[in-house]
Design an enzyme around this catalytic site. Sequence first.
Site, PDB file in Angstrom:
ATOM      1  N   ARG A 183      50.253  -2.808  14.698  1.00  0.00           N
ATOM      2  CA  ARG A 183      49.330  -2.092  15.591  1.00  0.00           C
ATOM      3  C   ARG A 183      49.587  -0.585  15.585  1.00  0.00           C
ATOM      4  O   ARG A 183      49.493   0.083  16.611  1.00  0.00           O
ATOM      5  CB  ARG A 183      49.409  -2.658  17.004  1.00  0.00           C
ATOM      6  CG  ARG A 183      48.945  -4.101  17.133  1.00  0.00           C
ATOM      7  CD  ARG A 183      49.094  -4.590  18.552  1.00  0.00           C
ATOM      8  NE  ARG A 183      50.494  -4.676  18.927  1.00  0.00           N
ATOM      9  CZ  ARG A 183      50.955  -4.704  20.168  1.00  0.00           C
ATOM     10  NH1 ARG A 183      50.109  -4.640  21.184  1.00  0.00           N
ATOM     11  NH2 ARG A 183      52.246  -4.795  20.427  1.00  0.00           N
ATOM     12  N   TRP A 242      38.467 -17.607  22.042  1.00  0.00           N
ATOM     13  CA  TRP A 242      39.508 -16.608  21.855  1.00  0.00           C
ATOM     14  C   TRP A 242      40.777 -17.208  21.270  1.00  0.00           C
ATOM     15  O   TRP A 242      41.860 -16.624  21.382  1.00  0.00           O
ATOM     16  CB  TRP A 242      39.784 -15.896  23.176  1.00  0.00           C
ATOM     17  CG  TRP A 242      38.583 -15.109  23.623  1.00  0.00           C
ATOM     18  CD1 TRP A 242      37.398 -14.947  22.954  1.00  0.00           C
ATOM     19  CD2 TRP A 242      38.435 -14.375  24.832  1.00  0.00           C
ATOM     20  NE1 TRP A 242      36.529 -14.166  23.662  1.00  0.00           N
ATOM     21  CE2 TRP A 242      37.128 -13.798  24.821  1.00  0.00           C
ATOM     22  CE3 TRP A 242      39.257 -14.145  25.930  1.00  0.00           C
ATOM     23  CZ2 TRP A 242      36.653 -13.012  25.862  1.00  0.00           C
ATOM     24  CZ3 TRP A 242      38.786 -13.357  26.964  1.00  0.00           C
ATOM     25  CH2 TRP A 242      37.500 -12.796  26.931  1.00  0.00           C
ATOM     26  N   GLU A 286      29.066 -15.375  23.892  1.00  0.00           N
ATOM     27  CA  GLU A 286      29.649 -15.001  22.598  1.00  0.00           C
ATOM     28  C   GLU A 286      29.480 -16.089  21.538  1.00  0.00           C
ATOM     29  O   GLU A 286      29.197 -15.793  20.375  1.00  0.00           O
ATOM     30  CB  GLU A 286      31.130 -14.701  22.800  1.00  0.00           C
ATOM     31  CG  GLU A 286      31.942 -14.463  21.545  1.00  0.00           C
ATOM     32  CD  GLU A 286      33.402 -14.264  21.892  1.00  0.00           C
ATOM     33  OE1 GLU A 286      34.242 -14.850  21.206  1.00  0.00           O
ATOM     34  OE2 GLU A 286      33.700 -13.538  22.858  1.00  0.00           O
ATOM     35  N   HIS A 296      33.420 -16.013  35.694  1.00  0.00           N
ATOM     36  CA  HIS A 296      33.211 -14.608  35.316  1.00  0.00           C
ATOM     37  C   HIS A 296      32.730 -14.554  33.879  1.00  0.00           C
ATOM     38  O   HIS A 296      33.258 -15.249  33.007  1.00  0.00           O
ATOM     39  CB  HIS A 296      34.517 -13.823  35.449  1.00  0.00           C
ATOM     40  CG  HIS A 296      34.447 -12.458  34.835  1.00  0.00           C
ATOM     41  ND1 HIS A 296      33.622 -11.481  35.328  1.00  0.00           N
ATOM     42  CD2 HIS A 296      35.063 -11.909  33.750  1.00  0.00           C
ATOM     43  CE1 HIS A 296      33.740 -10.391  34.578  1.00  0.00           C
ATOM     44  NE2 HIS A 296      34.609 -10.637  33.618  1.00  0.00           N
ATOM     45  N   CYS A 320      31.292 -11.586  30.811  1.00  0.00           N
ATOM     46  CA  CYS A 320      31.193 -10.156  30.546  1.00  0.00           C
ATOM     47  C   CYS A 320      30.613  -9.890  29.170  1.00  0.00           C
ATOM     48  O   CYS A 320      30.640 -10.749  28.287  1.00  0.00           O
ATOM     49  CB  CYS A 320      32.559  -9.465  30.675  1.00  0.00           C
ATOM     50  SG  CYS A 320      33.844 -10.092  29.590  1.00  0.00           S
ATOM     51  N   HIS A 366      36.598  -0.721  31.543  1.00  0.00           N
ATOM     52  CA  HIS A 366      36.906  -0.401  30.156  1.00  0.00           C
ATOM     53  C   HIS A 366      36.870   1.098  29.889  1.00  0.00           C
ATOM     54  O   HIS A 366      36.930   1.523  28.733  1.00  0.00           O
ATOM     55  CB  HIS A 366      35.947  -1.143  29.224  1.00  0.00           C
ATOM     56  CG  HIS A 366      36.138  -2.626  29.272  1.00  0.00           C
ATOM     57  ND1 HIS A 366      35.488  -3.427  30.185  1.00  0.00           N
ATOM     58  CD2 HIS A 366      36.924  -3.447  28.558  1.00  0.00           C
ATOM     59  CE1 HIS A 366      35.868  -4.686  30.001  1.00  0.00           C
ATOM     60  NE2 HIS A 366      36.732  -4.716  29.027  1.00  0.00           N
ATOM     61  N   CYS A 377      35.438  -6.471  35.204  1.00  0.00           N
ATOM     62  CA  CYS A 377      36.373  -7.346  34.497  1.00  0.00           C
ATOM     63  C   CYS A 377      37.753  -7.160  35.114  1.00  0.00           C
ATOM     64  O   CYS A 377      37.913  -6.446  36.110  1.00  0.00           O
ATOM     65  CB  CYS A 377      36.372  -6.982  33.001  1.00  0.00           C
ATOM     66  SG  CYS A 377      36.949  -8.327  31.917  1.00  0.00           S
TER      67      CYS A 377
END
Length: 777
Positions: A22, A578, A622, A658, A660, A711, A743
């Site tokens: 990363r 995910w 998604e 929830h 998003c 975000h 979120c």
Amino acid sequence: MTSPTPFPTGTILGYPRIGPRRQLKKAVESFWAGTTTAAELEDTAVALRQATRERLVELGLHAGDSSIPGSFSFYDQVLDALCTVGAVPTRYASLVDSEGSIDLAGYFTLARGEGDNLPLEMTKWFDSNYHYLVPEIGPETVFSLSSDRIVREFAEAKAAGYITRPVIVGPVTFLLLSKASDEAPTGFSPLERLDDLLPVYAALLGRLADAGAEWVQLDEPALVSESLDAPREDALAALERAYASLGALDTRPAIFVAAPYGSLDDALPVLALTRVDAIGLDLVRGDVPHATPGLAAKTLVAGVIDGHNIWRGDLAGAFDVAQRLSGLAGRVTVSTSTSLLHVPHNVDDETRLDEHLAGWLAFADQKVGQVATLARGLTEGRAAIAAELAAAADARDARRAAPGVRDGSVRARAATLTEADYSRGDYQARLHAQACALDLPLLPTTTIGSFPQTGDIRRARARHLTGALTDEDYRRLMEAEIARVVALQEEIGLDVLVHGEPERNDMVQYFAEQLDGFAVTENGWVQSYGSRCTRPSILWGDVSRPRPITVAWSTYTQGLTRKPVKGMLTGPVTILAWSFVRDDQPLADTATQVALALRDEITDLEAAGIRIVQVDEPALRELLPLKTKDHADYLDWSVGSFRLATAGANDATQIHTHLCYSEFGVVIDAIRNLDADVTSIEAVRSRMEVVADIEAGGFDHGIGPGVYDIHSPRVPSIGEITDLLDRALESIPERQVWVNPDCGLKTRGYTETVESLHNMVAATSAVRERIGAVVPA
């Protein structure tokens, strides 16, 4: 143009850009923090790009044949295209210099916002867990070639001895993924600006040709999707016009149009008759095409190695598919089905995975090796790669027979389910029971679940993982953090509290670590958006819950306050979306297993006195298939898995969910069918556009359209939040509205979080006072 240099026999559509450790994330965040300069960030990027080129050659691609894609980005490929063509929203005109360009700081400002100016909206990239930034296009947008970064990065590689293949989002996909700007008239479609945009792409192609680029990759994944706003016939007409124009240019590299994430279907005949030189097909998610006029003059790039998942797969089957295509096109080569940005770098970095499981996997580096193997087979014949094909087949056979892949007791429980297991009962009866049990005010305030994870929390978790911190000491540290977060929420004045989730590394991984059938990685990072990276868990076998997961933490938290505390769970669809999910059975079967484990957890939370349970499903939209014909089946099992997880709850237990970064209008019926008592949703970046979908859909359950964009580091003012609440209340009855951030707050700092939540509560109080709401004592 002259006849193009042959397309490489093997290639990939893109490679992870964050670095194996990363490095890019850390460099970008250091730049944001002001501890490094733009020049230092650029130096890090140069080193990462060079390391990537060297690694890809080591794995079997070639330095001089355009097989290495130039797919680097500091933040997002759509944002890169936006800056290249100069499509900066008018509210950010001050970021643009006299030559029409925008510097790195301005680039990041578009993504993160500044002052009262909201950042670009963010949403999911097709059916992946990657998020892109949405361009805002209107009649006022002035297109120009405003950034030559893609040309400079090609020249950088060439100077180092590499002929790479520059990559940019294609013009049709760029416009199809854009939204109308605030200045645009009603009914305006960004696709109307195609003819104004094409000259900019033409200029870019000319610059690349002058720099020595032999091939350019234009990504057009929107062509495989039927879930976009523009009518299909308009998209196909734009496709034909775009590539007739670009293909006719005298000065350009050879054009490779890549169409990942599904089948091109009726777009393939259109594209095949244009003057593009190569077409990339996703043959993992999509279908093998039939004979198509025009393909005989093209190179067909067969995406037979799965870029979306991490299984080693059927290498022999992939080779067979590539060979079957040989009669359809002038030439056939092989590639990954999508960019490899969706998978981690290297299985060899994983020292803690079971060795048998590791042998079933292929991360980005292994997939590059698979492409190189298949390319060699196309050149030298099947016998040349027989050993590699056999090794892959042996790994698949071992995986099928491994203990835990199939669990008889899990499968027997799923087989006994009836329709009653998926239904809670009458909503109005639940509403009355919950009102009596909870006694909440009008416009209840809450958060989505997580609070900022400080360096101390992360260090404690790391020490616990290595054994440097005992279980008891770790528990005490986490309980102290929970007590601090509860006290903070009490002081701010929130109505429904959370425990802040300090013990959780990730909303999916945390559960994966405690459910049978999962494995987790050390270095399996993938980019979710910008500098945000996640480590998807590996769901390899049948799923069950050996013991309660969250009950002790929730019970401890509820003991600290008289206000209701939400139990926090991640829903079955999101756990699947995910994670890297097993590919040897239908997703519906896997979702049922996860749902049953969560159902048991909710039962135990209820027994422990928890009166509100939130089951997050941010990934519901998604995973919606890109083809309309597949929607009904997906929505049936995805909604069903949520209902299976929650339907055992008592009437007085309030179930929240929830969601998003979704186009909610597409799935509003599915959201209603979840039958959650309260649904919180992202709404800030779209400026409450979602409330129109809620009103039109007749949604009558509790709804919390977000009023604080987490975000972005900016703190929303009381007036801004009040305005958002007013917009929501124009379309939604006040009895239904909850007030919450978009979120979880995990990635934010405490200073901005506390100030934002204070403003959220103050705005809510002002609106309550105006409408005469009575707050319980």
